[in-house]
Design a protein around this motif. Structure first.
Motif, PDB file in Angstrom:
ATOM      1  N   GLY A 104       0.789  -1.226   0.000  1.00 33.91           N
ATOM      2  CA  GLY A 104       0.000   0.000   0.000  1.00 33.91           C
ATOM      3  C   GLY A 104       0.812   1.261   0.000  1.00 33.91           C
ATOM      4  O   GLY A 104       0.252   2.350  -0.170  1.00 33.91           O
ATOM      5  N   ALA A 105       2.118   1.158   0.180  1.00 35.78           N
ATOM      6  CA  ALA A 105       2.956   2.352   0.215  1.00 35.78           C
ATOM      7  C   ALA A 105       3.165   2.907  -1.191  1.00 35.78           C
ATOM      8  O   ALA A 105       3.231   2.154  -2.163  1.00 35.78           O
ATOM      9  N   PRO A 106       3.272   4.235  -1.333  1.00 41.23           N
ATOM     10  CA  PRO A 106       3.557   4.821  -2.647  1.00 41.23           C
ATOM     11  C   PRO A 106       4.898   4.322  -3.183  1.00 41.23           C
ATOM     12  O   PRO A 106       5.884   4.213  -2.442  1.00 41.23           O
ATOM     13  N   LEU A 107       4.921   4.043  -4.484  1.00 40.18           N
ATOM     14  CA  LEU A 107       6.153   3.578  -5.118  1.00 40.18           C
ATOM     15  C   LEU A 107       7.129   4.749  -5.237  1.00 40.18           C
ATOM     16  O   LEU A 107       6.765   5.812  -5.737  1.00 40.18           O
ATOM     17  N   PRO A 108       8.385   4.599  -4.795  1.00 35.91           N
ATOM     18  CA  PRO A 108       9.340   5.706  -4.894  1.00 35.91           C
ATOM     19  C   PRO A 108       9.647   6.059  -6.347  1.00 35.91           C
ATOM     20  O   PRO A 108       9.557   5.213  -7.252  1.00 35.91           O
ATOM     21  N   ALA A 109       9.999   7.302  -6.573  1.00 34.87           N
ATOM     22  CA  ALA A 109      10.428   7.730  -7.906  1.00 34.87           C
ATOM     23  C   ALA A 109      11.622   6.886  -8.343  1.00 34.87           C
ATOM     24  O   ALA A 109      12.521   6.585  -7.549  1.00 34.87           O
ATOM     25  N   GLY A 110      11.625   6.493  -9.608  1.00 33.79           N
ATOM     26  CA  GLY A 110      12.728   5.701 -10.153  1.00 33.79           C
ATOM     27  C   GLY A 110      12.516   4.209 -10.043  1.00 33.79           C
ATOM     28  O   GLY A 110      13.214   3.438 -10.711  1.00 33.79           O
ATOM     29  N   ALA A 111      11.566   3.746  -9.226  1.00 34.55           N
ATOM     30  CA  ALA A 111      11.346   2.307  -9.045  1.00 34.55           C
ATOM     31  C   ALA A 111      10.461   1.770 -10.167  1.00 34.55           C
ATOM     32  O   ALA A 111       9.539   2.445 -10.622  1.00 34.55           O
ATOM     33  N   THR A 112      10.745   0.558 -10.605  1.00 32.82           N
ATOM     34  CA  THR A 112       9.944  -0.094 -11.648  1.00 32.82           C
ATOM     35  C   THR A 112       9.445  -1.473 -11.233  1.00 32.82           C
ATOM     36  O   THR A 112       8.696  -2.104 -11.976  1.00 32.82           O
ATOM     37  N   ARG A 113       9.867  -1.929 -10.061  1.00 34.36           N
ATOM     38  CA  ARG A 113       9.509  -3.274  -9.635  1.00 34.36           C
ATOM     39  C   ARG A 113       9.655  -3.382  -8.131  1.00 34.36           C
ATOM     40  O   ARG A 113      10.448  -2.677  -7.502  1.00 34.36           O
ATOM     41  N   VAL A 114       8.837  -4.294  -7.558  1.00 34.46           N
ATOM     42  CA  VAL A 114       8.972  -4.633  -6.143  1.00 34.46           C
ATOM     43  C   VAL A 114       9.351  -6.105  -6.063  1.00 34.46           C
ATOM     44  O   VAL A 114       8.652  -6.970  -6.609  1.00 34.46           O
ATOM     45  N   ILE A 115      10.491  -6.378  -5.417  1.00 37.02           N
ATOM     46  CA  ILE A 115      10.900  -7.757  -5.149  1.00 37.02           C
ATOM     47  C   ILE A 115      10.326  -8.138  -3.790  1.00 37.02           C
ATOM     48  O   ILE A 115      10.547  -7.438  -2.800  1.00 37.02           O
ATOM     49  N   ILE A 116       9.544  -9.245  -3.743  1.00 34.82           N
ATOM     50  CA  ILE A 116       8.924  -9.594  -2.467  1.00 34.82           C
ATOM     51  C   ILE A 116      10.000 -10.011  -1.473  1.00 34.82           C
ATOM     52  O   ILE A 116      11.065 -10.536  -1.835  1.00 34.82           O
ATOM     53  N   GLN A 117       9.736  -9.770  -0.207  1.00 36.94           N
ATOM     54  CA  GLN A 117      10.769  -9.915   0.817  1.00 36.94           C
ATOM     55  C   GLN A 117      11.255 -11.363   0.965  1.00 36.94           C
ATOM     56  O   GLN A 117      12.401 -11.603   1.353  1.00 36.94           O
ATOM     57  N   GLU A 118      10.382 -12.339   0.594  1.00 32.18           N
ATOM     58  CA  GLU A 118      10.812 -13.731   0.694  1.00 32.18           C
ATOM     59  C   GLU A 118      11.871 -14.095  -0.353  1.00 32.18           C
ATOM     60  O   GLU A 118      12.524 -15.144  -0.230  1.00 32.18           O
ATOM     61  N   ASP A 119      12.034 -13.250  -1.377  1.00 29.63           N
ATOM     62  CA  ASP A 119      12.950 -13.575  -2.481  1.00 29.63           C
ATOM     63  C   ASP A 119      14.294 -12.893  -2.369  1.00 29.63           C
ATOM     64  O   ASP A 119      15.082 -12.867  -3.327  1.00 29.63           O
ATOM     65  N   VAL A 120      14.609 -12.326  -1.196  1.00 26.41           N
ATOM     66  CA  VAL A 120      15.924 -11.709  -1.006  1.00 26.41           C
ATOM     67  C   VAL A 120      16.486 -12.152   0.339  1.00 26.41           C
ATOM     68  O   VAL A 120      15.758 -12.580   1.227  1.00 26.41           O
ATOM     69  N   THR A 121      17.808 -12.036   0.443  1.00 28.90           N
ATOM     70  CA  THR A 121      18.465 -12.119   1.751  1.00 28.90           C
ATOM     71  C   THR A 121      19.029 -10.740   2.039  1.00 28.90           C
ATOM     72  O   THR A 121      19.424 -10.008   1.124  1.00 28.90           O
ATOM     73  N   ARG A 122      19.035 -10.359   3.303  1.00 26.05           N
ATOM     74  CA  ARG A 122      19.524  -9.017   3.664  1.00 26.05           C
ATOM     75  C   ARG A 122      20.634  -9.138   4.689  1.00 26.05           C
ATOM     76  O   ARG A 122      20.519  -9.875   5.680  1.00 26.05           O
ATOM     77  N   ASP A 123      21.694  -8.387   4.423  1.00 21.91           N
ATOM     78  CA  ASP A 123      22.843  -8.291   5.338  1.00 21.91           C
ATOM     79  C   ASP A 123      23.129  -6.814   5.527  1.00 21.91           C
ATOM     80  O   ASP A 123      23.711  -6.163   4.654  1.00 21.91           O
ATOM     81  N   GLY A 124      22.665  -6.265   6.657  1.00 29.92           N
ATOM     82  CA  GLY A 124      22.811  -4.833   6.863  1.00 29.92           C
ATOM     83  C   GLY A 124      21.960  -4.070   5.866  1.00 29.92           C
ATOM     84  O   GLY A 124      20.747  -4.266   5.791  1.00 29.92           O
ATOM     85  N   ASP A 125      22.620  -3.212   5.071  1.00 34.66           N
ATOM     86  CA  ASP A 125      21.887  -2.441   4.064  1.00 34.66           C
ATOM     87  C   ASP A 125      21.990  -3.058   2.674  1.00 34.66           C
ATOM     88  O   ASP A 125      21.616  -2.415   1.683  1.00 34.66           O
ATOM     89  N   ILE A 126      22.466  -4.286   2.593  1.00 34.85           N
ATOM     90  CA  ILE A 126      22.623  -4.951   1.288  1.00 34.85           C
ATOM     91  C   ILE A 126      21.621  -6.092   1.180  1.00 34.85           C
ATOM     92  O   ILE A 126      21.513  -6.924   2.083  1.00 34.85           O
ATOM     93  N   ILE A 127      20.872  -6.110   0.055  1.00 34.98           N
ATOM     94  CA  ILE A 127      19.991  -7.245  -0.228  1.00 34.98           C
ATOM     95  C   ILE A 127      20.525  -7.963  -1.455  1.00 34.98           C
ATOM     96  O   ILE A 127      21.109  -7.351  -2.360  1.00 34.98           O
ATOM     97  N   THR A 128      20.329  -9.276  -1.474  1.00 32.45           N
ATOM     98  CA  THR A 128      20.754 -10.103  -2.606  1.00 32.45           C
ATOM     99  C   THR A 128      19.559 -10.902  -3.099  1.00 32.45           C
ATOM    100  O   THR A 128      18.840 -11.527  -2.305  1.00 32.45           O
ATOM    101  N   VAL A 129      19.324 -10.861  -4.411  1.00 32.11           N
ATOM    102  CA  VAL A 129      18.203 -11.569  -5.013  1.00 32.11           C
ATOM    103  C   VAL A 129      18.502 -13.061  -5.037  1.00 32.11           C
ATOM    104  O   VAL A 129      19.571 -13.485  -5.490  1.00 32.11           O
ATOM    105  N   GLN A 130      17.545 -13.873  -4.572  1.00 33.64           N
ATOM    106  CA  GLN A 130      17.738 -15.311  -4.500  1.00 33.64           C
ATOM    107  C   GLN A 130      17.365 -15.990  -5.822  1.00 33.64           C
ATOM    108  O   GLN A 130      16.692 -15.418  -6.683  1.00 33.64           O
ATOM    109  N   GLN A 131      17.841 -17.244  -5.965  1.00 33.16           N
ATOM    110  CA  GLN A 131      17.435 -18.068  -7.101  1.00 33.16           C
ATOM    111  C   GLN A 131      15.921 -18.311  -7.055  1.00 33.16           C
ATOM    112  O   GLN A 131      15.344 -18.490  -5.983  1.00 33.16           O
ATOM    113  N   GLY A 132      15.277 -18.331  -8.235  1.00 34.88           N
ATOM    114  CA  GLY A 132      13.845 -18.617  -8.316  1.00 34.88           C
ATOM    115  C   GLY A 132      12.969 -17.482  -7.840  1.00 34.88           C
ATOM    116  O   GLY A 132      11.791 -17.700  -7.519  1.00 34.88           O
TER     117      GLY A 132
END
Length: 394
Positions: free
Chosen positions: A93-121
């Motif tokens: 429900g949050a407004p999409l930030p300027a410059g964004a074109t996609r939302v990666i769902i939280q289950e599909d990334v790993t986060r380490d501090g301020d870095i996220i990495t996209v997972q396989q699949g």
């Protein structure tokens, strides 16, 4: 006697759509909205996230890494602009930030501090609700009888006050020396007044505001007084006293008060002694005194009059017969249309309908068990089980 269709036409000619009045949205359910409602804003008013996750640019692949530079929640937009390899934590429900074109769902990334990495699949969907995908400012909701679901749409259109047709005021008058109200002690030659309560419930369910007036006794003075109490109603309904007996005074008194009679007596069973006309500024409907006759006539004439006063479209005013399979033989009808109390059994095809053996117009126990009126047209011959017939739900 006139046929049912002609009687209904006369009844509907006695009423006209009432004026609209604004009511708060929370009070609009069940009311008829006679004009379109117009949206005052887009919905959604901005591109929004459809999931909890991370807003990014481009079409990331497995292993891509992004730096989280902001956060957006419902009602709390992030004011920055995303660049390549940047992400913003975002919630549904949050407004999409300027410059964004996609939302990666939280289950599909790993986060380490301020870095996220996209997972396989990872899911490849954009998970973005475009601005105005539901409706735009200026789009309309057509006239209708408002349901709970409609209220959510009207609220989203930012319409706090809804113009709806004023409820027609229906005054109900039971007549007769033989009647006492439930809870009173009837004399040895009296019965309990029952018609008014079903008529009130039916009229309120149809959208009317109902006033139960005192029982009018079989005197000119009593009838004159009680009819005077109904002077400000839109529809006056009497039960009993509209026949031709020495004590049936309703028509006599109403005409002395200026009633213009539209008709009296119709070719139907039950309900032959029906009367209608106009008394002052009100439509007047004189129903028979027999309980079943009164209720059947209310379905056929009173409810359509209420719908017409509410301004419903023409195809939603008159009762609409439905087909069913007759489950037992029935005899010929004679010169009047017969509305037989019956029960329905639902099947995968047409419902099955079975009329009660006893059809006396005083039998409330039969009426209470019925959920349909089997329509037997005037002059119709005998019908055999298995034939397709018409009915009205009640």
């Amino acid at each position: 006697m006139i046929p049912v269709e002609q009687a209904l036409a006369h009844c509907l000619a006695l009423v006209a759509p009432l004026a609209a009045e604004p009511v708060p949205l929370a009070q609009a359910c069940g009311r008829y909205m006679p004009q379109p409602a117009t949206a005052t804003r887009d919905q959604p008013p901005f591109a929004a996230s459809a999931m909890d996750g991370y807003a990014v640019q481009g079409d990331p692949a497995a292993g891509d890494r992004f730096t989280v530079v902001g956060e957006a929640g419902a009602g709390h937009a992030w004011q920055g602009t995303l660049g390549p390899l940047q992400a913003a934590r975002i919630f549904t429900g949050a407004p999409l930030p300027a410059g964004a074109t996609r939302v990666i769902i939280q289950e599909d990334v790993t986060r380490d501090g301020d870095i996220i990495t996209v997972q396989q699949g990872a899911d490849s969907g954009p998970h973005i609700r475009p601005a105005s995908q539901d409706f735009r400012a200026g789009d309309t909701l057509s006239p209708r009888l408002l349901r709970p679901n409609d209220l959510a749409l009207l609220a989203s259109m930012n319409i706090p006050l809804v113009p709806v047709t004023r409820r027609p005021v229906v005054a109900i008058i039971a007549t007769g020396d033989e009647l006492v109200m439930p809870g009173d002690s009837p004399g040895p030659d009296q019965i309990i007044a029952s018609n008014s309560f079903t008529l009130k419930a039916l009229a309120e369910e149809a959208g009317a505001e109902v006033r139960l007036l005192p029982i009018a006794r079989d005197t000119i003075e009593s009838l004159t007084y009680v009819l005077g109490l109904a002077a400000d109603a839109d529809i006056i309904v009497t039960t009993g006293g509209a026949s031709v007996g020495d004590h049936d005074l309703v028509a006599q008194v109403a005409e002395s008060l200026g009633m213009q009679r539209a008709f009296w007596k119709i070719a139907m069973r039950p309900g032959k002694p029906l009367m209608a006309g106009r008394l002052g500024g009100a439509a007047m409907l004189g129903l028979p005194g027999n309980p079943v006759s009164s209720v059947v006539c209310a379905h056929l004439f009173l409810l359509p009059m209420i719908r017409a006063a509410l301004g419903l479209p023409a195809d939603a005013i008159a009762p609409r017969p439905r087909p069913a399979i007759l489950m037992q033989d029935t005899g010929p009808t004679g010169p009047r249309t017969h509305y037989m109390r019956a029960t329905l059994t639902q099947t995968d095809g047409l419902p099955q309908i079975t009329p009660f053996d006893r059809q006396d117009s005083s039998l409330l126990s039969i009426l209470s068990s019925a959920d349909a009126l089997l329509i037997r047209p005037a002059g119709d011959g005998p019908r055999t089980a298995g034939e397709t017939v018409s009915y009205l739900p009640i």
